[in-house]
Structure formats: C-alpha cells, structure tokens
Write an enzyme that holds these catalytic residues in place. Structure first.
Site, PDB file in Angstrom:
ATOM      1  N   HIS A 130       0.840  -1.196   0.000  1.00 53.01           N
ATOM      2  CA  HIS A 130       0.000   0.000   0.000  1.00 53.01           C
ATOM      3  C   HIS A 130       0.875   1.246   0.000  1.00 53.01           C
ATOM      4  O   HIS A 130       2.107   1.151   0.003  1.00 53.01           O
ATOM      5  CB  HIS A 130      -0.975  -0.015   1.187  1.00 53.01           C
ATOM      6  CG  HIS A 130      -0.339  -0.001   2.537  1.00 53.01           C
ATOM      7  ND1 HIS A 130       0.275   1.111   3.077  1.00 53.01           N
ATOM      8  CD2 HIS A 130      -0.218  -0.980   3.474  1.00 53.01           C
ATOM      9  CE1 HIS A 130       0.735   0.822   4.285  1.00 53.01           C
ATOM     10  NE2 HIS A 130       0.449  -0.445   4.550  1.00 53.01           N
ATOM     11  N   CYS A 142       3.459  -4.423   6.663  1.00 58.06           N
ATOM     12  CA  CYS A 142       3.207  -4.323   5.222  1.00 58.06           C
ATOM     13  C   CYS A 142       4.415  -3.727   4.510  1.00 58.06           C
ATOM     14  O   CYS A 142       5.368  -3.282   5.137  1.00 58.06           O
ATOM     15  CB  CYS A 142       1.972  -3.454   4.970  1.00 58.06           C
ATOM     16  SG  CYS A 142       0.448  -4.169   5.630  1.00 58.06           S
TER      17      CYS A 142
END
Length: 171
Positions: A130, A142
């Site tokens: 992301h 992430c």
C-alpha cells in the site's frame, strides 16, 4: 532461489520489479522468518499476490482484476474471530481495520497470501502492499510505496507475480 522476471524482490536498497527499483518502507519490526501477531515485522518468504483493491472515488481501476473498496468494507484483524484476516462488512463487532480510509494509504491495496486464506492463530494479519504514510515511516508489517510508484506497479502485476522477501534480511 531463482527469481522470475515478474517477481517483486525486496532488497536492502528497495523493491526490485519490472527492471526498476522502488524505495519502500517495511514493518517496524524489520524482516522476520518467525512472524507473529503484533510484532510489526514483514515476513520473510515467497508470497503470492492474491488480490487488489482500490478506491473508485479517487482513481480509475488500476488493473482489470482490481475490486473496488466500498463504504463499509473492513478487514478483520482479531485473531480470535472466525473471519480473521479476511474482508468483512460493517457493522462488524470484532476488531477490524477500515479499508475505506480518509487518508490515501489504502487507495490501492495489493493483497498477499500471508496467513491467508486459512489464517493460523497468532501468525499475524494480512500483509498488504500500500501507499506510505510518509517516506521512511515504518508499517505494521506491510510493504509501503510512494503513491505514484504504487500506481505504476499495480497495472503491471501479473497472475504469476510474487513478493519475495529474502531470508537473508531477517533478524
């Protein structure tokens, strides 16, 4: 390990993909081969790309297989919940993360197969690709990109694309 031309490979100097190198930020816990819930680490290993979500009110569909993030779309992050590590809909009582955020963090979300589709208790929630909050700001595990880099990468991902996080970077 033999890398394919379609692989995204995390290196000490960024993520290599499609002949380019992109600056990224990873989990505040670094890279770990023994990823656990809440450790903030990015898991070492070979991770398949299993989906892509995007905000249709903010950008055009980045790939023909990308799915829109609708109002009320959430991600269950409660390890005790039977829907742990899957997309769910509001209203939703167990712990969750809102996918349709006010900030641009999840305008594009590329989903990996980390602890999915059958999540193991305490192995950690989803690992997404992301947008960054800001350059150098770590994630909860992430892999985060500059928004313009993510917009460039998204349409170039193929069915066989994998995220490779080498064991050599693990602590």
């Amino acid at each position: 390990m033999q890398h394919r031309p379609t692989d995204m490979v995390l290196t000490p100097t960024g993520l290599r993909f499609a002949g380019r190198r992109f600056p990224v930020t990873i989990g505040r816990g670094g890279v770990r081969s023994d990823k656990r819930e809440g450790d903030g680490a990015t898991p070492a290993g070979t991770h398949r790309i299993v989906g892509m979500l995007y905000r249709p009110d903010r950008l055009a569909r980045p790939a023909d297989w990308a799915l829109p993030i609708r109002p009320g779309d959430l991600w269950s992050d409660d390890p005790a919940d039977e829907a742990y590590n899957t997309m769910v809909r509001a209203p939703y009582a167990p712990s969750h993360e809102c996918l349709r955020r006010a900030d641009p963090l999840y305008d594009i979300v590329i989903l990996t197969d980390w602890n999915w589709p059958r999540a193991e208790y305490r192995r950690g929630s989803a690992i997404f690709l992301h947008a960054q909050r800001r350059p150098g700001y770590p994630t909860a595990g992430c892999v985060a990109f500059r928004p313009e880099d993510l917009r460039w990468i998204a349409p170039r991902i193929r069915y066989e694309t994998r995220l490779i996080v080498p064991e050599t970077q693990a602590r």
